[in-house]
Design an enzyme around this catalytic site. Structure first.
Site, PDB file in Angstrom:
ATOM      1  N   GLU A  21       1.118  -1.092   0.227  1.00 19.55           N
ATOM      2  CA  GLU A  21      -0.061   0.170   0.155  1.00 19.55           C
ATOM      3  C   GLU A  21       1.164   1.095  -0.008  1.00 19.55           C
ATOM      4  OE1 GLU A  21      -3.487   0.497  -0.207  1.00 19.55           O
ATOM      5  OE2 GLU A  21      -3.071   1.769  -0.429  1.00 19.55           O
TER       6      GLU A  21
ATOM      7  N   GLU B 129      13.385  11.633  -2.872  1.00 17.93           N
ATOM      8  CA  GLU B 129      14.106  10.559  -2.972  1.00 17.93           C
ATOM      9  C   GLU B 129      15.148  10.996  -2.396  1.00 17.93           C
ATOM     10  OE1 GLU B 129      12.613   7.239  -4.095  1.00 17.93           O
ATOM     11  OE2 GLU B 129      10.873   8.711  -2.797  1.00 17.93           O
TER      12      GLU B 129
ATOM     13  N   LYS C 285       4.818   4.264  -9.615  1.00 17.31           N
ATOM     14  CA  LYS C 285       3.725   4.001  -9.011  1.00 17.31           C
ATOM     15  C   LYS C 285       2.969   3.856 -10.134  1.00 17.31           C
ATOM     16  CE  LYS C 285       5.595   7.086  -5.050  1.00 17.31           C
ATOM     17  NZ  LYS C 285       5.574   8.186  -5.043  1.00 17.31           N
TER      18      LYS C 285
HETATM   19  N1  HSE Z   1       9.477  11.174  -3.116  1.00 21.06           N
HETATM   20  C1  HSE Z   1       8.610  10.697  -3.266  1.00 21.06           C
HETATM   21  C2  HSE Z   1       7.354  11.682  -3.588  1.00 21.06           C
HETATM   22  C3  HSE Z   1       7.632   9.750  -2.099  1.00 21.06           C
HETATM   23  O1  HSE Z   1       7.668  13.062  -3.561  1.00 21.06           O
HETATM   24  O2  HSE Z   1       6.363  11.565  -3.791  1.00 21.06           O
HETATM   25  C4  HSE Z   1       8.325   8.477  -2.213  1.00 21.06           C
HETATM   26  O3  HSE Z   1       7.689   7.666  -2.972  1.00 21.06           O
END
Ligand code: HSE
Length: 442
Positions: free
Chosen positions: A143, A204, A219
């Site tokens: 999730e 990140e 994603k």
């Molecule tokens: N670095 C990602 C963001 C969060 O800024 O949405 C983790 O996936």
């Protein structure tokens, strides 16, 4: 036929559900914090206590602001995979290869459930891992991998399971959304705002993953796999990030009634699936236009549910750890389901649509010398490519100097738009690569 292994729900509700946490960075420490603070509540919801048996992290001494006493420190995270006193391994190390990937594989191989926040791993190896989980009769839960605290995996895999999904639109990277929002609200430049996002802990480790759209693409590829029942295929994605967006784009987008968003699009098109991640203009008051700051959102079109929108914080310790713990509760309760909602053996190889053949309206930003005949040359190229101009703006006056010219178009074939941009770039009057973005009238 569902894979029966997932229906067994083999779990003894009289004993604690025992976990090992690999990685004690922002997310791992957040998981410990929630389990400590809400232990009683979690026990009621799970029907049994959740017990952290072991933890593993590179640096043992670092103060993480949480109480780690009473947990067994494991030198090598990989050792958790074979421990008899662990029911589920929580992988919050990250990375599509190396320690995290080895740990997840070994844990599944040894019949342990896995909860992970690792979107890169799922985007690149999700199919293979889902097969392994099915084979071993265990669950791969993730999730937290998509949109942080927004329960979109649960929604898509379970809550919307009655629907044929037509399309999924997502703002899936909090850092990019924060940068674009802050640039718009403050007029500050890209690099400056990026540094602020990194300092706030959203970004990140490698900022390119955020700003070049890779994190968001990981994603999207997971969402497309669940939504369309296909093998996740990161390499099939067309990805463009937000580095090239400047304050001119942001100001003109607003003037035309749009916001610029890094938008993930996965939709059915003529029997194929289109999968792209790119900055787009969306109407200010649209479901995606209203999502600002570090917020993420996913907008789904299903054949019966119509158009639910889920939104919330897509990054940060609390929201991400909240999703990890939700998966742990599901496992402790005995809830079992295949990684992508259907048995891995039923996941299809998608037939991907060619983005070049899609029809869209476009926003085009040119930097051209302010002199006679420039617009005539540009519009001749657009005419020859059968591109109809919807609006054109040139403000300011700088004879002999570069000025921005903004053009919006009617529906145009993507490949024609790209060819027109290549030709415009070759004109003597054009001093910068033309920048083009889709207008998505959501
Ligand atoms: N670095 C990602 C963001 C969060 O800024 O949405 C983790 O996936």
């Amino acid at each position: 036929m569902p894979d029966k292994k997932h229906l067994r729900g083999m779990c003894d509700m009289s004993t604690p559900f025992r976990i090992g946490i690999a990685g004690l960075g922002t997310v791992g420490a957040g998981v410990v914090r929630i389990i400590r603070k809400n232990a009683e509540l979690l026990e009621k919801r799970a029907g049994r206590p959740i017990e952290i048996v072991a933890v593993a992290a590179k640096d043992r001494k670092r103060d993480r602001g949480v109480d780690l006493s009473g947990f067994d420190w494991v030198e090598k995270a990989g050792d958790m995979a074979t421990r008899k006193d662990i029911d589920a391994v929580i992988e919050v190390i990250g990375g599509s290869e190396g320690v995290a990937a080895d740990l997840v594989r070994a844990s599944l191989e040894n019949g342990k459930h896995v909860v992970t926040a690792n979107k890169a791993l799922l985007a690149h190896h999700g199919y293979e891992l889902a097969q392994l989980a099915d084979e071993k009769g265990v669950c791969l839960m993730y999730e937290a991998a998509v949109a942080g605290g927004v329960p979109i995996i649960k929604a898509l895999r379970e809550g919307l399971a009655a629907n044929e999904i037509k399309s999924i639109y997502g703002i899936l990277n909090g850092t990019c959304n924060y940068i674009l929002t802050t640039m718009r609200q403050t007029g500050r430049n890209f690099d400056d705002v990026l540094k602020e996002a990194q300092a706030a802990g959203y970004a990140e480790a490698d900022p390119a993953f955020d700003i070049d759209g890779i994190d968001a693409a990981h994603k999207l590829c997971i969402l497309a796999a669940i939504g369309f029942g296909v093998k996740p295929d990161f390499d099939a994605l067309n990805i463009e990030g937000i580095r090239h967006i400047n304050s001119t784009d942001i100001a003109y987008a607003t003037e035309f009634g749009y916001r610029i968003k890094l938008l993930g699009i996965a939709r059915r098109e003529n029997g194929k699936i289109l999968q792209v991640m790119e900055p787009c203009l969306v109407p200010i008051e649209s479901p995606m236009g209203i999502i600002d700051d570090v917020y993420n959102a996913v907008y789904v079109e299903g054949d019966f549910v119509e158009t639910p929108l889920l939104t919330g914080k897509g990054a940060g310790q609390g929201p991400t750890a909240s999703s990890v713990v939700a998966d742990i509760i599901d496992l402790a309760r005995g809830h079992r389901l295949p990684a992508f909602g259907i048995p891995a053996r039923d996941l299809k190889d998608a037939v991907w649509a060619d983005p070049g053949e899609t029809m869209n309206s476009y926003y085009l930003r040119l930097m051209v010398i302010d002199k006679a005949g420039v617009i005539a040359d540009v519009s001749a190229i657009l005419r020859d490519k059968n591109i109809s101009i919807e609006g054109l703006v040139q403000r300011g006056r700088a004879p002999g100097q570069p000025v921005p010219v903004i053009i919006t178009t009617h529906e145009t074939r993507h490949a024609d738009m790209m060819e027109a941009c290549d030709l415009i770039e070759k004109l003597d009057c054009c001093v910068e690569k033309p920048r083009v973005m889709c207008i998505e009238e959501l």
